[in-house]
Design an enzyme around this catalytic site. Structure first.
Site: not given
Length: 827
Positions: A198, A272, A306, A403
């Site tokens: 997906k 992750e 990331c 973040e």
């Protein structure tokens, strides 16, 4: 006319500006038009467009231009895709290793044939620069398929003790739509799994294009399938009963949700997740190179990475100089359309992400931070945000801790290398970092100190198929890439697939202290064991079993003990043992954390000698401990001796591994050296099984400590005494205080507080199905690693089940340190 031309040439040379260098979108639009700008799912080797489905219009972030309509899938679409993948698994997993290798090789070749088309589609769909998709993303996609074609070839030999898990549900984000897809698909297919993918809502086109390319390359139908839908559609895929593994890359909050959704089901999971990666610049750095590295670390892909180097830590005596140079560099940035090959930054992927970035920067400005944004032109149309540098912040500032996932860099000074390491680790994340210094010993010491899965020295954001990528702590667990990436898609050959749905009350599970056995008198007869010296009877000196942490026996905080009975007579109390509570857990974890730095720095040979010494001291008490096991469990004395002898053998086995699993040199495409170091996970909580009270205990704590972890271990709930007798073995084997801490009592009660503890890095639980679900669900809070048995017993006497690489996998985590070389001998 000639004068005007000469003047224009002079102006260009004076300014050194690049003119626009547009890449044509014709090839992408031609492919989309072949599908009438409307794409369905790609399932079982063909396009599937169910009726009555809502659609989502994919737009270019650079212009807002509509590119294509895609389907918003529903549950029956997931059912179809998973069913086809499950059917395909039966044949794909049984293909010869060489045949699977040929298939992966063919995909790599076909990616290269369509390199330009894929690069343009990716740039249009995501908003990133065509230079990045063309020169970074697509070459890495092909590289991964070539690399894992090799691992497919070797799967029967290099991974002979492992087998594929089955159907993999892969969920990937929008920042690297195709590259991150490849990181999941390659190792999964190489090991014989099939995949249902997906893609992210915003960026679906390259995944669908890639599925068509795989089909053209001859990949069998059903081996790789793509379904599109919203976020909840991804949850439907993850929760499908026939999905055996969920592989996710994305934000930490979504990863935590997936951990809770899959808890207790038996599904394998790798995450992750996000990061807040430090870029550490020492005063010994080549500052010109470092500034270019800083810019690349954070503004690459608009900071939507990331591993983006979003925290800049600069040594105090060069801080002002570095900040000024970064500002000057940003004044020359070019921002524009993703198909312009001369831009430095493209568009933000969506309006929602743009708003998030802006809100963070506005908040920093409102709270007193200095915000620098260069006065450079931005396109009037599209989602373009300027490169931003924020200074005058504190370590607790929101923009320093959280973040942002955008082109926003925050900078802080430091004084010493030790302070730099502490600041670098002052985060809940642990995905990546970089160190900039021409002093290699300092750079390497910092690289080892930083708690991150990847550390670059004098570079940042380098990736390769041969080097695993993944994080520590709230950056997730599991690795993408390298041989280490294979383990995310396999299970031990002896193990059976588990599928279950256990209902528990998370809030009340294990919450009651003293449950199971009442710590009151009157539960058994008086002790019958007596000594008769000189013909006179007298009672034995009472042996009080306490808890054990920090290298000493301690009375349990609750001052309660629980009776342990002999197997042959439930009225005969062999002993009372300490009943631990949350305060004991807190004290034991504190002791483990205190011991961890020193234990980790000990030479591996020294750790081996201590474990061998344990074996020696255990053998000295062989008769006594075997008789105790027989009394408690009802096993024959012969079988009890076997358990003791095998425990001694296990100690030798793990002692041998203390200096034989440290890592290896990764053969990446880097001109330099990429070193994989298998580091300890940290503080590991362990709940032992009831069966084999000594062997289960030894088989779990030994692999953890030989790989430099410190443990808080709960012995067998029913038969804890053999483990408690081990105190004396620890004390006579030179084991440093706090390396092994033993808490007896109710397994689930102690496991609850170990799993909830923020400073426990991993939890191994061998108990009930309910306890397994609780551990996995609760671990999501700080994304700690887990290893549970889902209530299924294993044969600890069996070599395959009681020792081996599976234990090493859970006891270690891979850190890759990238060290580029100079150019003297490169040509």
């Amino acid at each position: 006319m000639a004068g005007n031309l000469g003047s224009e040439i002079r102006r260009i040379f004076d300014n050194m500006e690049y003119g626009p260098a547009p890449e044509s979108a014709d090839v992408a639009k031609k492919w989309l038009s072949q599908h009438k700008d409307s794409l369905g799912h790609f399932i079982n080797g063909e396009w599937v467009k169910p009726e009555n489905r809502k659609t989502y219009t994919t737009c270019s972030p650079a212009t807002g231009e509509a590119l294509a309509d895609t389907i918003q899938g529903e549950e029956e679409d997931v059912n179809l895709a998973v069913s086809c993948a499950k059917t395909a698994f039966q044949s794909w997993s049984q293909l010869p290793a060489h045949t699977r290798a040929r298939h992966l090789y063919a995909v790599a070749r076909n990616v290269q044939k369509h390199h330009r088309l894929i690069a343009v589609i990716e740039a249009l769909d995501n908003g990133k620069s065509i230079r990045e998709t063309r020169d970074c993303d697509i070459p890495l996609v092909a590289r991964h398929f070539y690399h894992y074609a090799g691992w497919a070839q070797f799967s029967d030999t290099e991974m002979r003790e492992w087998k594929p898990v089955g159907v993999v549900g892969a969920i990937v984000p929008w920042n690297f739509p195709l590259m991150l897809l490849t990181w999941k698909v390659c190792p999964a297919l190489a090991m014989g799994n099939t995949v249902v993918l997906k893609p992210a809502t915003f960026t679906r086109l390259s995944a669908l294009l890639f599925a068509e390319i795989c089909h053209e390359a001859g990949l069998p139908p059903g081996v790789f399938n793509v379904v599109t839908g919203n976020g909840s559609f991804g949850s439907k895929l993850a929760l499908h009963p026939d999905v055996d593994k969920v592989a996710f890359t994305g934000s930490t909050p979504v990863g935590q949700t997936l951990r809770r959704l899959t808890a207790g089901t038996g599904k394998k999971l790798s995450l992750e997740l996000g990061g807040k990666s430090p870029v550490i610049v020492m005063d010994t750095a080549d500052i010109d190179s470092a500034v270019e590295g800083i810019v690349d670390a954070i503004y690459f892909n608009q900071g939507q990475v990331c591993s983006a180097g979003s925290r800049l830590l600069v040594q105090e005596n060069i801080f002002d100089d570095v900040i000024q140079r970064v500002k000057e560099r940003l004044k020359h940035f070019r921002i524009g359309h993703s198909l312009d090959k001369a831009i430095d930054m493209g568009a933000i992927v969506s309006q929602a992400q743009y708003n998030t970035i802006k809100e963070y920067v506005d908040d920093a400005r409102a709270t007193g931070a200095d915000v620098f944004q260069p006065d450079i032109p931005l396109p009037a149309k599209g989602l373009f945000y300027p490169p931003t540098l924020i200074t005058n912040v504190q370590t607790v500032s929101r923009v320093v801790r959280e973040e942002i996932f955008g082109p926003v860099l925050v900078a802080l000074p430091f004084r010493t290398a030790k302070e730099a390491g502490n600041l670098g680790n002052n985060t809940n994340y642990g995905l990546a970092a970089s160190v900039w210094s021409e002093n290699l010993p300092t750079a390497l010491e910092l690289a080892i100190t930083l708690k991150a899965g990847t550390v670059w020295v004098n570079c940042h954001n380098l990736f390769d198929a041969a080097a695993g990528f993944g994080g520590y702590r709230e950056s997730g667990f599991g690795r993408d890439g390298g041989k280490e990436g294979l383990y995310e898609y396999v299970m031990p050959k002896w193990e059976r697939t588990i599928r279950q749905n256990v209902d528990i009350d998370i809030k009340t599970f294990g919450a009651s202290f003293g449950s199971g056995t009442s710590p009151t008198p009157g539960q058994g007869g008086p002790s019958k064991s007596q000594l008769c010296p000189n013909g006179k009877q007298q009672p034995l000196v009472d042996h009080t079993y306490k808890v054990y942490y920090g290298g000493a026996q301690k009375r349990p905080d609750g001052c309660y003990s629980r009776p342990i009975y002999a197997a042959h007579d439930k009225q005969t109390i062999v002993a009372y043992v300490g009943d631990s509570n949350r305060k004991d857990v807190r004290n034991a974890v504190e002791a483990a954390h205190k011991a961890a730095p020193g234990w980790g720095k000990r030479a591996a040979h020294n750790r081996a000698q201590i474990v061998y010494y344990m074996a020696e001291n255990l053998e000295l008490r062989r008769q006594e401990i075997a008789e105790r096991i027989s009394l408690l469990t009802g096993k024959t004395l012969e079988n009890s001796f076997k358990e003791v002898d095998l425990s001694i053998q296990r100690l030798f086995y793990w002692g041998a591994y203390a200096d034989k699993y440290g890592g290896n040199v990764q053969e990446t495409t880097l001109y330099g050296c990429t070193v994989c170091i298998r580091e300890p996970v940290g503080v590991v909580g362990i709940a032992c099984p009831d069966e084999f009270p000594l062997l289960g205990f030894v088989s779990l704590f030994a692999p953890a400590i030989v790989r430099a972890n410190c443990v808080v271990i709960i012995p067998s709930d029913k038969y804890p005494i053999p483990a408690l007798d081990f105190y004396q073995v620890f004390d006579t084997s030179d084991l440093p205080a706090g390396v092994v801490n033993v808490l007896s009592g109710n397994k689930d009660h102690i496991s609850k507080y170990l799993t909830e503890h923020q400073n426990v890095d991993a939890m191994w639980y061998f108990g009930s199905a309910e306890g397994s679900k609780f551990v996995e669900f609760t671990s999501a809070e700080n994304v700690k690693r887990t290893w549970v048995n889902y209530g299924k017993e294993r044969d600890w006497m069996d070599q395959d089940q009681g020792q081996g690489e599976e234990f090493l996998y859970h006891a270690t985590q891979c850190k890759n340190i990238w060290m580029p070389m100079g150019t003297t001998f490169s040509n």
